[in-house]
Design a protein around this motif. Structure first.
Motif, PDB file in Angstrom:
ATOM      1  N   THR A  47       0.835  -1.203   0.000  1.00  0.00           N
ATOM      2  CA  THR A  47       0.000   0.000   0.000  1.00  0.00           C
ATOM      3  C   THR A  47       0.868   1.251   0.000  1.00  0.00           C
ATOM      4  O   THR A  47       0.591   2.220  -0.725  1.00  0.00           O
ATOM      5  CB  THR A  47      -0.926   0.014   1.228  1.00  0.00           C
ATOM      6  N   ARG A  48       1.921   1.234   0.801  1.00  0.00           N
ATOM      7  CA  ARG A  48       2.837   2.375   0.824  1.00  0.00           C
ATOM      8  C   ARG A  48       3.490   2.581  -0.539  1.00  0.00           C
ATOM      9  O   ARG A  48       3.675   3.710  -0.998  1.00  0.00           O
ATOM     10  CB  ARG A  48       3.897   2.163   1.908  1.00  0.00           C
ATOM     11  N   TRP A  49       3.814   1.477  -1.204  1.00  0.00           N
ATOM     12  CA  TRP A  49       4.418   1.573  -2.539  1.00  0.00           C
ATOM     13  C   TRP A  49       3.456   2.192  -3.544  1.00  0.00           C
ATOM     14  O   TRP A  49       3.817   3.092  -4.296  1.00  0.00           O
ATOM     15  CB  TRP A  49       4.829   0.183  -3.026  1.00  0.00           C
ATOM     16  N   THR A  50       2.218   1.685  -3.574  1.00  0.00           N
ATOM     17  CA  THR A  50       1.260   2.190  -4.570  1.00  0.00           C
ATOM     18  C   THR A  50       0.946   3.658  -4.336  1.00  0.00           C
ATOM     19  O   THR A  50       0.819   4.435  -5.288  1.00  0.00           O
ATOM     20  CB  THR A  50      -0.044   1.378  -4.548  1.00  0.00           C
ATOM     21  N   LEU A  51       0.837   4.048  -3.074  1.00  0.00           N
ATOM     22  CA  LEU A  51       0.554   5.450  -2.781  1.00  0.00           C
ATOM     23  C   LEU A  51       1.721   6.333  -3.196  1.00  0.00           C
ATOM     24  O   LEU A  51       1.529   7.402  -3.795  1.00  0.00           O
ATOM     25  CB  LEU A  51       0.267   5.618  -1.287  1.00  0.00           C
ATOM     26  N   ALA A  52       2.933   5.880  -2.921  1.00  0.00           N
ATOM     27  CA  ALA A  52       4.112   6.672  -3.252  1.00  0.00           C
ATOM     28  C   ALA A  52       4.259   6.859  -4.760  1.00  0.00           C
ATOM     29  O   ALA A  52       4.626   7.942  -5.231  1.00  0.00           O
ATOM     30  CB  ALA A  52       5.366   6.013  -2.680  1.00  0.00           C
ATOM     31  N   VAL A  53       3.967   5.826  -5.533  1.00  0.00           N
ATOM     32  CA  VAL A  53       4.115   5.934  -6.991  1.00  0.00           C
ATOM     33  C   VAL A  53       2.965   6.722  -7.605  1.00  0.00           C
ATOM     34  O   VAL A  53       3.150   7.503  -8.548  1.00  0.00           O
ATOM     35  CB  VAL A  53       4.202   4.529  -7.625  1.00  0.00           C
ATOM     36  N   ASN A  54       1.764   6.558  -7.059  1.00  0.00           N
ATOM     37  CA  ASN A  54       0.594   7.189  -7.654  1.00  0.00           C
ATOM     38  C   ASN A  54       0.449   8.673  -7.329  1.00  0.00           C
ATOM     39  O   ASN A  54      -0.045   9.438  -8.158  1.00  0.00           O
ATOM     40  CB  ASN A  54      -0.681   6.464  -7.202  1.00  0.00           C
ATOM     41  N   LEU A  56      -9.517  11.319  -8.816  1.00  0.00           N
ATOM     42  CA  LEU A  56      -9.657  11.126  -7.374  1.00  0.00           C
ATOM     43  C   LEU A  56      -9.992   9.680  -7.044  1.00  0.00           C
ATOM     44  O   LEU A  56      -9.588   9.161  -5.996  1.00  0.00           O
ATOM     45  CB  LEU A  56     -10.747  12.056  -6.822  1.00  0.00           C
ATOM     46  N   ALA A  57     -10.729   9.022  -7.934  1.00  0.00           N
ATOM     47  CA  ALA A  57     -11.033   7.601  -7.728  1.00  0.00           C
ATOM     48  C   ALA A  57      -9.770   6.763  -7.795  1.00  0.00           C
ATOM     49  O   ALA A  57      -9.611   5.783  -7.053  1.00  0.00           O
ATOM     50  CB  ALA A  57     -12.043   7.129  -8.773  1.00  0.00           C
ATOM     51  N   GLU A  58      -8.840   7.124  -8.704  1.00  0.00           N
ATOM     52  CA  GLU A  58      -7.574   6.405  -8.791  1.00  0.00           C
ATOM     53  C   GLU A  58      -6.771   6.564  -7.502  1.00  0.00           C
ATOM     54  O   GLU A  58      -6.140   5.609  -7.025  1.00  0.00           O
ATOM     55  CB  GLU A  58      -6.757   6.921  -9.979  1.00  0.00           C
ATOM     56  N   LEU A  59      -6.790   7.751  -6.934  1.00  0.00           N
ATOM     57  CA  LEU A  59      -6.074   7.987  -5.684  1.00  0.00           C
ATOM     58  C   LEU A  59      -6.684   7.178  -4.544  1.00  0.00           C
ATOM     59  O   LEU A  59      -5.956   6.623  -3.706  1.00  0.00           O
ATOM     60  CB  LEU A  59      -6.101   9.478  -5.346  1.00  0.00           C
ATOM     61  N   PRO A  70       2.399  11.477  -7.084  1.00  0.00           N
ATOM     62  CA  PRO A  70       2.861  12.537  -7.990  1.00  0.00           C
ATOM     63  C   PRO A  70       2.134  12.533  -9.332  1.00  0.00           C
ATOM     64  O   PRO A  70       1.872  13.597  -9.906  1.00  0.00           O
ATOM     65  CB  PRO A  70       4.360  12.233  -8.156  1.00  0.00           C
ATOM     66  N   ILE A  71       1.788  11.348  -9.835  1.00  0.00           N
ATOM     67  CA  ILE A  71       1.071  11.274 -11.108  1.00  0.00           C
ATOM     68  C   ILE A  71      -0.323  11.864 -10.980  1.00  0.00           C
ATOM     69  O   ILE A  71      -0.775  12.661 -11.811  1.00  0.00           O
ATOM     70  CB  ILE A  71       0.997   9.815 -11.592  1.00  0.00           C
ATOM     71  N   VAL A  72      -1.021  11.487  -9.918  1.00  0.00           N
ATOM     72  CA  VAL A  72      -2.370  11.991  -9.687  1.00  0.00           C
ATOM     73  C   VAL A  72      -2.358  13.506  -9.502  1.00  0.00           C
ATOM     74  O   VAL A  72      -3.237  14.219 -10.007  1.00  0.00           O
ATOM     75  CB  VAL A  72      -2.995  11.289  -8.459  1.00  0.00           C
ATOM     76  N   LEU A  73      -1.365  14.009  -8.792  1.00  0.00           N
ATOM     77  CA  LEU A  73      -1.288  15.456  -8.560  1.00  0.00           C
ATOM     78  C   LEU A  73      -1.111  16.227  -9.865  1.00  0.00           C
ATOM     79  O   LEU A  73      -1.738  17.271 -10.076  1.00  0.00           O
ATOM     80  CB  LEU A  73      -0.131  15.759  -7.603  1.00  0.00           C
ATOM     81  N   VAL A  74      -0.249  15.730 -10.753  1.00  0.00           N
ATOM     82  CA  VAL A  74      -0.045  16.396 -12.042  1.00  0.00           C
ATOM     83  C   VAL A  74      -1.348  16.421 -12.838  1.00  0.00           C
ATOM     84  O   VAL A  74      -1.729  17.451 -13.414  1.00  0.00           O
ATOM     85  CB  VAL A  74       1.076  15.703 -12.844  1.00  0.00           C
ATOM     86  N   ILE A  75      -2.048  15.282 -12.872  1.00  0.00           N
ATOM     87  CA  ILE A  75      -3.300  15.215 -13.635  1.00  0.00           C
ATOM     88  C   ILE A  75      -4.363  16.120 -13.019  1.00  0.00           C
ATOM     89  O   ILE A  75      -5.074  16.853 -13.725  1.00  0.00           O
ATOM     90  CB  ILE A  75      -3.802  13.761 -13.704  1.00  0.00           C
ATOM     91  N   ALA A  76      -4.488  16.094 -11.687  1.00  0.00           N
ATOM     92  CA  ALA A  76      -5.548  16.845 -11.025  1.00  0.00           C
ATOM     93  C   ALA A  76      -5.321  18.355 -11.078  1.00  0.00           C
ATOM     94  O   ALA A  76      -6.289  19.130 -11.159  1.00  0.00           O
ATOM     95  CB  ALA A  76      -5.664  16.397  -9.567  1.00  0.00           C
ATOM     96  N   LEU A  77      -4.064  18.797 -11.053  1.00  0.00           N
ATOM     97  CA  LEU A  77      -3.775  20.230 -11.018  1.00  0.00           C
ATOM     98  C   LEU A  77      -3.496  20.832 -12.394  1.00  0.00           C
ATOM     99  O   LEU A  77      -3.499  22.050 -12.548  1.00  0.00           O
ATOM    100  CB  LEU A  77      -2.598  20.498 -10.080  1.00  0.00           C
ATOM    101  N   LEU A  78      -3.265  19.985 -13.398  1.00  0.00           N
ATOM    102  CA  LEU A  78      -3.026  20.486 -14.762  1.00  0.00           C
ATOM    103  C   LEU A  78      -3.915  19.759 -15.773  1.00  0.00           C
ATOM    104  O   LEU A  78      -3.446  19.270 -16.806  1.00  0.00           O
ATOM    105  CB  LEU A  78      -1.549  20.309 -15.135  1.00  0.00           C
TER     106      LEU A  78
END
Length: 515
Positions: A319-326, A360-363, A328-336
Motif C-alpha cells: 500500500t505504501r508503494w502504490t501510494l508513493a508511486v501514484n 480522485l477515484a484512482e487515488l 505525484p502522477i495523480v497530482l499532475v493530472i488533477a492540477l493540470l
C-alpha cells in the motif's frame, strides 16, 4: 485440490523479505511493461483522437468496449483461475495437475469466446441500428467479433505466465508485443487513410501477435516443470473460476455501462471524450495494477501455507508503494487537467472537470491497498462475489441517475462514488478476516512528499498563463516526480524498502562488472 494446509513457515530468518523481494521484482517487471504500454497507448489515443475526431473515435471506443465485454463473458473466469492453480500446482511440483489445469483452461476459454463472437455477428445490425442508432457501427462490430477470441486467449496466456511468476515474460507478451504491433499497424493505417474500421483491424492483428508470443512463452514454462500423469480437475477448477466469471459479468455491467449509456443518452462524441478522460486517469494506475498482479500468486501460496502474518506485512508495505508511486502522477493530472486533455485536441478539453473528479477515484484505490487481490487469492470467493455485486449495484445506480442529468460529469462522479465505496468495504473486510490495515505508521512519509509536490504544482499553475505545451507538461511532471522522490529520500526509506533498493543496486553492480 486438497484443502489441507501445512503449518506456516518460520520467517524469522529473513525469508519474509524474500517473498517481498519476489513481489517487488514481479511488480517491477509488470510496472515497467505497463508504463511502456500506457505510454504507447497514450500516443495511439492521441493519434486516433486527432485523426478520427470525437464522433468516429467514439464509435471505435464503443466497438472495442463491446469486444472486451464479450471476451470477459466468454472466459468463464478461467484466466483468474489459472493465476491461482498454476501458482499452487507449481509450488507443489505437481506437473500432471498443472498440465491438466491448462488443458481445461484453454478449451473452456476458446469455446466460450467463440460462442460470444458468434452472438455479436448475429446481433450486429440490432446493436448498431436499434440500440445506438449508428449504422456506421455495423462494420466495426464485424471486427469486434474477430477480436473477442484473440482478447480472451491473450488474457488467458498472460494470466498463466503470472501464475508461473514469469512476470517479465507476461509483460513482454501483453505490454510490449501487442502495443508495439498496434503502433506499427496504426502507422500503416495513417498512410492508407485513417478510419475507425482500419483502426479496429489494427488492434485485432496486434492481439493475434500477442497470443502467439504468450503461448510460446507458456509452453516454455510448462516444459520446465516436472512431468507426471495428467489430471484434469474440472470440477475444482470450475468451482474456483466460475465465481470470478460471475464477478467479471458484474464488472462488465459496472465498467462498460458508462460508454454504452453515454452513447445511448448522449452522443458518440461524449463516448470519445470520456474514453480520453479514462485513458489519462489510468496513468496513475500502472503501479497499482502491476503490484496487484505480482502479489496474487504470492498471496495464493502464502494462504495455502497458512501464513497470514506475512500476508498482512505485504498488505501494508505494498500500500505504501502504490501510494508513493501514484501520488505525484495523480497530482499532475488533477492540477493540470487542461494541459493533459489539450494534447488530444481542442475538442476534448471540455472534459477537464470530469478528469479531475475521475482521477480522485484512482487515488482512493491506491490509498486503500491490495485488499482486492488478498480477498481473491485467499479463497474467499463468496465474499468476492458479494463485493462485486455491491460495486455493480452502486455503480449502475449512480450512472443511471447521474449521466442523464450531468452527462460527462455524472459519469465521473459515479466512478468516484462506486470506487470509494468498494474500497472502504474491502478494507473493513480484511480487518475482520486478518486484523490488519493497509496503513502502518510509515505512511506519513509519502503523504508529506505529496503535500510538498502539490505545493510546487500550485506555484507552477499560478506562474503560467493557460495550458502548458506538451514539452513543458512533460518537464513539469518529471520535476514533480523528482521532488517527490527527493522528499521521501530525505525522510528516509523503510527497512523493507531499503532492502529492495539494496538488492537492485547489487544486481545492477553485478551486471556492470560483468560487462
Amino acid at each position: 485440490m486438497s484443502t489441507e494446509s501445512p503449518a506456516p513457515p518460520d520467517r524469522s530468518n529473513g525469508s519474509g523479505r524474500t517473498e517481498l523481494a519476489t513481489v517487488a521484482k514481479g511488480a517491477g517487471f509488470l510496472a515497467a511493461g505497463r508504463v511502456f504500454s500506457m505510454a504507447v497507448r497514450l500516443v495511439m489515443a492521441v493519434m486516433l483522437a486527432r485523426w478520427l475526431g470525437a464522433d468516429d473515435y467514439g464509435l471505435y471506443i464503443l466497438a472495442i468496449s463491446i469486444a472486451f465485454s464479450a471476451s470477459a463473458l466468454g472466459s468463464f473466469g478461467l484466466d483468474t483461475g489459472m493465476e491461482r492453480y498454476v501458482a499452487v500446482e507449481t509450488g507443489r511440483d505437481d506437473g500432471g495437475a498443472l498440465r491438466g489445469a491448462l488443458q481445461v483452461g484453454i478449451a473452456g476459454t476458446l469455446a466460450g469466446s467463440l460462442v460470444m463472437a458468434g452472438v455479436i455477428v448475429l446481433l450486429r445490425d440490432t446493436l448498431a441500428n436499434d440500440l445506438f442508432d449508428e449504422p456506421d457501427l455495423v462494420p466495426l462490430l464485424t471486427i469486434t467479433a474477430l477480436l473477442v477470441p484473440l482478447l480472451a486467449m491473450s488474457t488467458f496466456g498472460f494470466a498463466t505466465l503470472i501464475g508461473f511468476k514469469r512476470m517479465g515474460h507476461g509483460a513482454i507478451a501483453r505490454d510490449v508485443v501487442q502495443p508495439l504491433a498496434r503502433l506499427v499497424l496504426l502507422g500503416a493505417v495513417w498512410i492508407a487513410g485513417a478510419t475507425a474500421f482500419r483502426a479496429g483491424m489494427a488492434i485485432a492483428v496486434s492481439y493475434l501477435a500477442a497470443c502467439v508470443i504468450a503461448y510460446r512463452l507458456v509452453m516454455r514454462a510448462v516444459d520446465s516443470t516436472s512431468p507426471g500423469p495428467i489430471r484434469r480437475e474440472v470440477r475444482d477448477i470450475a468451482a474456483f473460476s466460475l465465481p470470478f466469471w460471475f464477478t467479471g459479468v458484474l464488472r462488465i455491467a459496472r465498467t462498460r455501462l458508462q460508454p454504452v449509456l453515454l452513447g445511448v443518452v448522449g452522443t458518440t462524441a461524449n463516448v470519445g471524450i470520456f474514453s480520453v478522460i479514462t485513458s489519462a486517469s489510468l496513468l496513475g494506475r500502472a503501479a497499482t495494477l502491476s503490484i496487484n498482479k505480482a502479489l496474487r500468486p504470492t498471496v495464493a501460496q502464502l494462504h495455502d501455507a497458512g501464513d497470514h502474518a506475512e500476508i498482512g506485512r505485504l498488505y501494508a508495505t505494498t500500500t505504501r508503494w502504490t501510494l508513493a508511486v501514484n501520488l505525484p502522477i495523480v497530482l499532475v493530472i488533477a492540477l493540470l487537467p487542461e494541459s493533459i486533455l489539450g494534447v488530444f485536441g481542442p475538442n476534448f478539453t471540455t472534459g477537464t472537470s470530469a478528469l479531475v473528479v475521475v482521477v480522485l477515484a484512482e487515488l482512493a484505490g491506491a490509498a486503500t491497498g491490495m485488499s482486492g487481490p488478498i480477498i481473491a487469492m485467499s479463497g474467499h470467493n463468496r465474499l468476492k462475489v458479494i463485493n462485486s455485486f455491491v460495486w455493480m449495484a452502486v455503480s449502475i445506480a449512480a450512472n443511471v441517475i447521474l449521466i442523464p442529468i450531468w452527462g460527462l460529469m455524472g459519469a465521473a462522479v459515479a466512478v468516484v462514488i462506486s470506487t470509494s465505496s468498494i474500497n472502504i468495504i474491502r478494507v473493513v473486510e480484511i480487518w475482520v478476516l486478518y486484523r490488519v490495515l493497509p496503513w502502518d505508521r510509515h505512511i506519513w512519509k509519502p503523504l508529506s512528499a505529496g503535500v510538498t509536490a502539490a505545493s510546487a504544482l500550485v506555484l507552477v499553475r499560478a506562474a503560467t498563463d493557460g495550458p502548458l505545451s506538451p514539452l513543458a507538461l512533460a518537464a513539469t511532471a518529471i520535476g514533480v516526480a523528482g521532488l517527490f522522490l527527493a522528499v521521501v529520500a530525505i525522510l528516509g526509506f523503510e527497512e523493507d524498502d531499503q532492502d529492495i533498493i539494496d538488492r537492485l543496486r547489487a544486481k545492477f553492480s553485478l551486471r556492470v562488472r560483468g560487462r
